[in-house]
Motif scaffolding. Structure first.
Motif, PDB file in Angstrom:
ATOM      1  N   LEU A   1      20.657 -30.311  20.998  1.00 17.41           N
ATOM      2  CA  LEU A   1      21.714 -31.055  21.684  1.00 17.41           C
ATOM      3  C   LEU A   1      22.892 -31.309  20.745  1.00 17.41           C
ATOM      4  O   LEU A   1      24.059 -31.163  21.125  1.00 17.41           O
ATOM      5  CB  LEU A   1      21.171 -32.378  22.235  1.00 17.41           C
ATOM      6  CG  LEU A   1      20.041 -32.284  23.275  1.00 17.41           C
ATOM      7  CD1 LEU A   1      19.711 -33.674  23.810  1.00 17.41           C
ATOM      8  CD2 LEU A   1      20.404 -31.345  24.418  1.00 17.41           C
ATOM      9  N   LYS A   2      22.566 -31.661  19.498  1.00 22.82           N
ATOM     10  CA  LYS A   2      23.628 -31.888  18.507  1.00 22.82           C
ATOM     11  C   LYS A   2      24.324 -30.579  18.149  1.00 22.82           C
ATOM     12  O   LYS A   2      25.565 -30.515  18.043  1.00 22.82           O
ATOM     13  CB  LYS A   2      23.035 -32.531  17.258  1.00 22.82           C
ATOM     14  CG  LYS A   2      24.078 -32.911  16.212  1.00 22.82           C
ATOM     15  CD  LYS A   2      23.429 -33.632  15.020  1.00 22.82           C
ATOM     16  CE  LYS A   2      24.478 -34.030  13.997  1.00 22.82           C
ATOM     17  NZ  LYS A   2      23.856 -34.714  12.825  1.00 22.82           N
TER      18      LYS A   2
ATOM     19  N   SER B   1      13.937 -33.885  27.707  1.00 21.51           N
ATOM     20  CA  SER B   1      15.183 -34.324  27.064  1.00 21.51           C
ATOM     21  C   SER B   1      14.904 -34.872  25.674  1.00 21.51           C
ATOM     22  O   SER B   1      15.662 -34.629  24.728  1.00 21.51           O
ATOM     23  CB  SER B   1      15.875 -35.390  27.923  1.00 21.51           C
ATOM     24  OG  SER B   1      16.210 -34.870  29.185  1.00 21.51           O
TER      25      SER B   1
ATOM     26  N   ASN C   1      26.506 -29.622  20.993  1.00 18.26           N
ATOM     27  CA  ASN C   1      27.357 -30.723  21.470  1.00 18.26           C
ATOM     28  C   ASN C   1      27.090 -31.040  22.941  1.00 18.26           C
ATOM     29  O   ASN C   1      27.994 -31.199  23.758  1.00 18.26           O
ATOM     30  CB  ASN C   1      28.844 -30.395  21.270  1.00 18.26           C
ATOM     31  CG  ASN C   1      29.709 -31.642  21.389  1.00 18.26           C
ATOM     32  OD1 ASN C   1      29.272 -32.754  21.075  1.00 18.26           O
ATOM     33  ND2 ASN C   1      30.933 -31.469  21.858  1.00 18.26           N
ATOM     34  N   VAL C   2      25.797 -31.114  23.279  1.00 17.71           N
ATOM     35  CA  VAL C   2      25.368 -31.434  24.648  1.00 17.71           C
ATOM     36  C   VAL C   2      24.940 -32.891  24.684  1.00 17.71           C
ATOM     37  O   VAL C   2      24.238 -33.370  23.791  1.00 17.71           O
ATOM     38  CB  VAL C   2      24.180 -30.538  25.073  1.00 17.71           C
ATOM     39  CG1 VAL C   2      23.664 -30.947  26.464  1.00 17.71           C
ATOM     40  CG2 VAL C   2      24.598 -29.082  25.075  1.00 17.71           C
ATOM     41  N   ARG C   3      25.381 -33.607  25.695  1.00 17.17           N
ATOM     42  CA  ARG C   3      24.972 -35.005  25.833  1.00 17.17           C
ATOM     43  C   ARG C   3      24.175 -35.196  27.113  1.00 17.17           C
ATOM     44  O   ARG C   3      24.174 -34.344  28.005  1.00 17.17           O
ATOM     45  CB  ARG C   3      26.187 -35.927  25.811  1.00 17.17           C
ATOM     46  CG  ARG C   3      27.136 -35.802  26.982  1.00 17.17           C
ATOM     47  CD  ARG C   3      28.316 -36.768  26.798  1.00 17.17           C
ATOM     48  NE  ARG C   3      29.189 -36.831  27.955  1.00 17.17           N
ATOM     49  CZ  ARG C   3      30.206 -36.032  28.201  1.00 17.17           C
ATOM     50  NH1 ARG C   3      30.458 -35.047  27.354  1.00 17.17           N
ATOM     51  NH2 ARG C   3      30.950 -36.179  29.275  1.00 17.17           N
ATOM     52  N   THR C   4      23.494 -36.321  27.200  1.00 15.51           N
ATOM     53  CA  THR C   4      22.740 -36.651  28.408  1.00 15.51           C
ATOM     54  C   THR C   4      23.593 -37.532  29.309  1.00 15.51           C
ATOM     55  O   THR C   4      24.488 -38.236  28.849  1.00 15.51           O
ATOM     56  CB  THR C   4      21.433 -37.384  28.066  1.00 15.51           C
ATOM     57  OG1 THR C   4      21.747 -38.550  27.277  1.00 15.51           O
ATOM     58  CG2 THR C   4      20.489 -36.486  27.299  1.00 15.51           C
TER      59      THR C   4
ATOM     60  N   ILE D   1      23.287 -32.581  30.188  1.00 14.38           N
ATOM     61  CA  ILE D   1      22.038 -32.474  30.938  1.00 14.38           C
ATOM     62  C   ILE D   1      21.805 -33.786  31.674  1.00 14.38           C
ATOM     63  O   ILE D   1      22.083 -34.865  31.156  1.00 14.38           O
ATOM     64  CB  ILE D   1      20.830 -32.136  30.031  1.00 14.38           C
ATOM     65  CG1 ILE D   1      20.657 -33.171  28.910  1.00 14.38           C
ATOM     66  CG2 ILE D   1      20.939 -30.744  29.472  1.00 14.38           C
ATOM     67  CD1 ILE D   1      19.390 -32.950  28.092  1.00 14.38           C
TER      68      ILE D   1
ATOM     69  N   LEU E   1      20.533 -23.583  28.083  1.00 17.44           N
ATOM     70  CA  LEU E   1      21.673 -24.295  27.492  1.00 17.44           C
ATOM     71  C   LEU E   1      22.639 -23.313  26.823  1.00 17.44           C
ATOM     72  O   LEU E   1      23.862 -23.420  26.976  1.00 17.44           O
ATOM     73  CB  LEU E   1      21.191 -25.319  26.462  1.00 17.44           C
ATOM     74  CG  LEU E   1      20.383 -26.520  26.970  1.00 17.44           C
ATOM     75  CD1 LEU E   1      19.944 -27.389  25.796  1.00 17.44           C
ATOM     76  CD2 LEU E   1      21.181 -27.341  27.959  1.00 17.44           C
TER      77      LEU E   1
ATOM     78  N   LEU F   1      14.182 -31.880  23.440  1.00 16.25           N
ATOM     79  CA  LEU F   1      15.424 -31.159  23.134  1.00 16.25           C
ATOM     80  C   LEU F   1      16.229 -31.889  22.062  1.00 16.25           C
ATOM     81  O   LEU F   1      16.783 -31.267  21.145  1.00 16.25           O
ATOM     82  CB  LEU F   1      16.275 -31.009  24.400  1.00 16.25           C
ATOM     83  CG  LEU F   1      15.799 -29.994  25.435  1.00 16.25           C
ATOM     84  CD1 LEU F   1      16.602 -30.128  26.718  1.00 16.25           C
ATOM     85  CD2 LEU F   1      15.911 -28.575  24.893  1.00 16.25           C
ATOM     86  N   ASN F   2      16.261 -33.199  22.170  1.00 13.70           N
ATOM     87  CA  ASN F   2      17.004 -33.992  21.184  1.00 13.70           C
ATOM     88  C   ASN F   2      16.352 -33.883  19.804  1.00 13.70           C
ATOM     89  O   ASN F   2      17.039 -33.722  18.790  1.00 13.70           O
ATOM     90  CB  ASN F   2      17.060 -35.450  21.632  1.00 13.70           C
ATOM     91  CG  ASN F   2      17.977 -36.291  20.768  1.00 13.70           C
ATOM     92  OD1 ASN F   2      19.106 -35.898  20.468  1.00 13.70           O
ATOM     93  ND2 ASN F   2      17.493 -37.447  20.332  1.00 13.70           N
TER      94      ASN F   2
ATOM     95  N   THR G   1      20.079 -40.635  24.808  1.00 14.82           N
ATOM     96  CA  THR G   1      18.936 -40.092  24.071  1.00 14.82           C
ATOM     97  C   THR G   1      18.195 -41.196  23.322  1.00 14.82           C
ATOM     98  O   THR G   1      16.972 -41.135  23.163  1.00 14.82           O
ATOM     99  CB  THR G   1      19.401 -39.011  23.069  1.00 14.82           C
ATOM    100  OG1 THR G   1      20.450 -39.541  22.249  1.00 14.82           O
ATOM    101  CG2 THR G   1      19.900 -37.781  23.797  1.00 14.82           C
TER     102      THR G   1
END
Length: 818
Positions: A107-108, A98, A111-114, A85, A77, A101-102, A119
């Motif tokens: 992720l926060k 996932s 600033n990555v979202r699924t 992702i 990442l 990771l959350n 999530t």
């Protein structure tokens, strides 16, 4: 902060093939990647599967070989500045990662979202207690469930709801299934191991619904909330036998319309409340006495059931979901096959045939494995079959299992069992169960008796009884035209009829074709059941008058697929066939494929020019050869079906590959990979074989090169045919010597293609068809990884031997050597 448009997308793969996971996840990933490649997004695909076909796709995607762990994903990442992702092509593995990771906060932070599933939804699905709250919110009945952190609480709950209960670790370190516990002793024993594999040291305990019908619904939802049911499937076995070990019929066979609509409504509600964007597979337990249901599993990702649904209906689920993920809605998506109608993607598929998925096992190779069927999946693969009736589809499924595998499925000779032994098998189902049920009917057991003993719906025993009646009619009427016609209509193969008539199968075929003029006809598989004009390239055989298949024109080749996944021939064999098809097309051939593995990579839409979803038997191959008149027929080396076709004067081009071994358990230190074409030798590279029989690509030093080159030049004396070969080398007192030179093994081909940046399957195909192939050498791909085989010993409850034979491997994986 306004969220920018996703630029860098990481697709998380499912890892290597193993029991419970075939190539269905990667098949979905291939289709998603091909669709996404048409946009300006940067695609990344990560997996530990050394048999992955992704590196050889003709699209722009960065392939990352890595262990599927949170730490490795965090590094990916960061290094690739991932925005999104996508876990829906990675089965439960990607969903668990996932979630982790959350929880880690990464992720926060980045600033990555699924994509496809939120999530929050992932968190709820991974925690049965939270999921039950969601289900109660939408007024869906829930199975009494609790999450415990110690044995005392688990025992207290079990006493309150009553045994049996099912347990499952929360956030498991390994793939796990629900385990049934019938008493306190079993519960205490199973909890010990369950707590150990739980990351959170928690275990879910739930009231057992063993004996209920198991029903599956596959639905799709888009971003604006449009939803549709793709398919419903019904398990032959009640809950208590893992759905992967049960025969599955589609459409459902025994449900009333009220029951079906109730389950359909529930599945659509679940997709809505979970805000799914894509596919969602919901499993139900249906009480056969009052029609009430419970939800037992929710999979918001591609799995074997969604793969089967796509094959059964002809609806291209993965392609449609890819477009949904890219921002389109169902009302905007058009399917390539439809000739008219503006919103076909919104129309629920209709079937005018019966589809069956039939499990296959590999127990002949694992003599001490417990073959009893329970909530732990044990089948290594499956086949599917289509028919105009349940009998025909089931018979074709049984015929799909070749003679070798049939022996693996039915380790007990059902005809030789005593009554006590047979009753025990009926009450405690085991691999090859349908053979024992047919034997019970032959011995006079009634439908009601069998339904009571097995908890299988009586409907299926009426179907099995009909098949036994047809057997008796055939046995009593040798070479009778009417008996033959009826048997063929209900799915009997020439070989089965020959066994009952006690003659050779060729005699039955001659009688059928020359005397009675009974020929196979072909029906198209498409999602409208003829309601709209639809161009399909997928067909199945039956014995009716109308033939919907039109002979393919132009230069064409028939490719024999790999059928069901077994130990030794699994995802590596699928990889090889996938590459073979692509090279045949590059050489100007239209490819006709025969295959019936519902999870197969090679069955993705638009790969082969025409597909026959048929049992890979001599009869079916001869029927298709008669139908299509191919210019050439190609197979992946020599195996039983190839031998049988050659004996019938069918010319088959056999790829010079080994389907089983590369000289197993021979001590070796290096393996060189060479091509030999018309006497000319070319060395692609060398891998080192360590003490654990693991492959590590190496750069050949000058000192080693001096030793290896003379050996390679002399390798020709061991070679008689053109092809790609493994040169097995042993070092003794600082001297190298050749131990053996063998055709490249299918199990090694994908990894070596990756390591040497070569399309070995394509080269072998071209050598086979044209006698030569242009060879280009590329640098060895350097990386901190090695390649090792994956075996099913753990799933079978067996201890893995120190040096297991490669032919018993079920998959292969990259492993870090750091």
């Amino acid at each position: 902060m306004a969220r920018s448009r996703a630029k860098n997308i990481l697709i998380i793969g499912a890892g290597p093939t193993q029991i419970g996971r075939d190539t269905e996840s990667e098949a979905a990933a291939v289709q998603i990647i091909k669709n996404f490649a048409e946009t300006d997004r940067n695609l990344f695909y990560v997996t530990s599967d050394a048999n992955s076909v992704i590196p050889r796709l003709d699209v722009d995607v960065k392939f990352i070989e890595a262990e599927l762990t949170v730490n490795s994903l965090i590094q990916i990442l960061r290094e690739n500045e991932i925005d999104v992702i996508l876990p829906v092509a990675g089965n439960t593995v990607a969903l668990q990662l996932s979630e982790q990771l959350n929880e880690s906060g990464i992720l926060k932070e980045l600033n990555v979202r699924t994509m496809g599933v939120t999530t929050t939804t992932i968190h709820n699905i991974n925690n049965p207690e939270l999921m039950n709250r969601v289900l109660k919110h939408i007024k869906e009945p829930t199975i009494p469930t609790t999450v415990v952190e110690n044995v005392t609480d688990a025992l207290r709950f079990a006493k309150r709801v009553g045994f049996p209960v099912l347990i499952k670790p929360i956030a498991s370190l390994t793939k796990t299934n629900r385990i049934k516990c019938d008493n306190e002793h079993q519960l205490m024993e199973m909890l010990e191991s369950a707590f150990k594999v739980s990351i959170t040291n928690q275990v879910a305990v739930e009231k057992s619904v063993v004996g209920y019908k198991e029903i599956e619904m596959i639905v799709i939802r888009d971003a604006e909330g449009s939803k549709l049911l793709i398919n419903g499937g019904e398990n032959f076995n009640p809950i208590g036998v893992h759905s992967g070990d049960s025969i599955i019929f589609s459409p459902t066979q025994t449900l009333t319309d009220v029951e079906f609509q109730s389950l359909r409504t529930a599945a659509l509600k679940i997709a809505e409340i979970l805000k799914i964007k894509g596919v969602c597979h919901v499993q139900f337990a249906l009480d056969p006495t009052d029609g009430k249901h419970f939800i037992t599993r929710i999979n918001p990702f591609f799995d074997r059931s969604s793969a089967f649904a796509a094959r059964a209906t002809g609806y291209p689920i993965a392609n449609v979901v890819a477009k949904i993920l890219m921002g389109q809605n169902l009302r905007e998506i058009k399917l390539s096959g439809v000739q008219r109608h503006d919103s076909l993607a919104l129309i629920e598929p209709v079937m005018d045939h019966i589809a069956v998925r039939f499990p296959t096992w590999s127990f002949a190779s694992f003599k001490n494995a417990n073959q009893q069927l329970n909530t732990r999946m044990k089948s290594t693969g499956s086949v599917m079959a289509f028919g105009r009736s349940a009998e025909e589809a089931l018979q074709k499924a049984i015929r799909s299992v070749d003679s070798t595998t049939a022996a693996e499925q039915a380790a007990l000779d059902e005809s030789q069992l005593s009554e006590a032994q047979l009753i025990n098998v009926l009450i405690h189902p085991r691999a090859g169960e349908v053979y024992y049920l047919l034997e019970a009917i032959r011995r006079g057991y009634t439908v009601d008796e069998l339904a009571k003993m097995t908890h299988i719906d009586a409907f299926y025993f009426y179907k099995l009884r009909h098949l036994v009646k047809l057997e008796r009619r055939l046995r009593d009427n040798r070479f009778d035209m009417a008996a033959l016609q009826e048997a063929k209509y209900f799915g009997f193969g020439d070989t089965q009829i020959a066994h009952l008539w006690q003659v050779r199968s060729d005699e039955v075929r001659d009688f059928r074709i020359k005397k009675t003029h009974v020929f196979a006809t072909y029906k198209g598989v498409e999602p409208t059941a003829g309601e709209f004009p639809y161009l399909t390239n997928t067909y199945y055989s039956t014995f009716e008058d109308e033939d919907e298949a039109v002979r393919t024109t132009g230069k064409k080749i028939l490719v024999l697929g790999t059928a069901n996944s077994q130990v030794g021939t699994n995802s590596a064999a699928e990889y090889t066939t996938f590459q073979t098809i692509q090279r045949c097309q590059k050489l100007g051939y239209k490819v006709i494929l025969i295959n019936n593995n519902p999870n197969a990579l090679t069955l993705i839409p638009d790969l082969a020019d025409k597909i026959y979803l048929e049992p890979l038997t001599v009869e079916n191959c001869l029927n298709i050869i008669h139908q299509e008149k191919p210019d050439k027929i190609i197979a992946q080396g020599k195996w039983e079906i190839v031998t049988q076709l050659v004996l019938r004067n069918v010319q088959v081009e056999q790829l010079p590959v080994s389907r089983t071994t590369r000289s197993e358990n021979i001590e070796a230190d290096y393996m060189g990979v060479i091509s030999s074409i018309n006497g000319s030798i070319n060395l692609f590279g060398v891998v080192r074989i360590d003490e654990d029989n693991m492959f590590i690509p190496i750069e050949v030093s000058e000192a080693l090169k001096v030793k290896v080159d003379p050996l390679i030049k002399n390798a020709n004396q061991h070679i008689t045919n053109n092809g790609i070969y493994s040169v097995i080398i042993k070092e003794n007192m600082h001297q190298l010597q050749i131990v053996s030179v063998v055709p490249l093994a299918v199990q090694d081909l994908p990894f070596l293609s990756f390591a040497f940046d070569q399309d070995f399957a394509g080269i072998i195909t071209e050598i086979t068809l044209n006698g030569s192939s242009k060879i280009e050498n590329h640098p060895i791909i350097q990386g901190d990884y090695r390649y090792s085989h994956v075996y099913p010993y753990t799933q079978f409850g067996l201890k893995k031997p120190q040096n297991p034979p490669f032919s018993l491997a079920i998959g292969a994986e990259f492993q870090s050597i750091k």
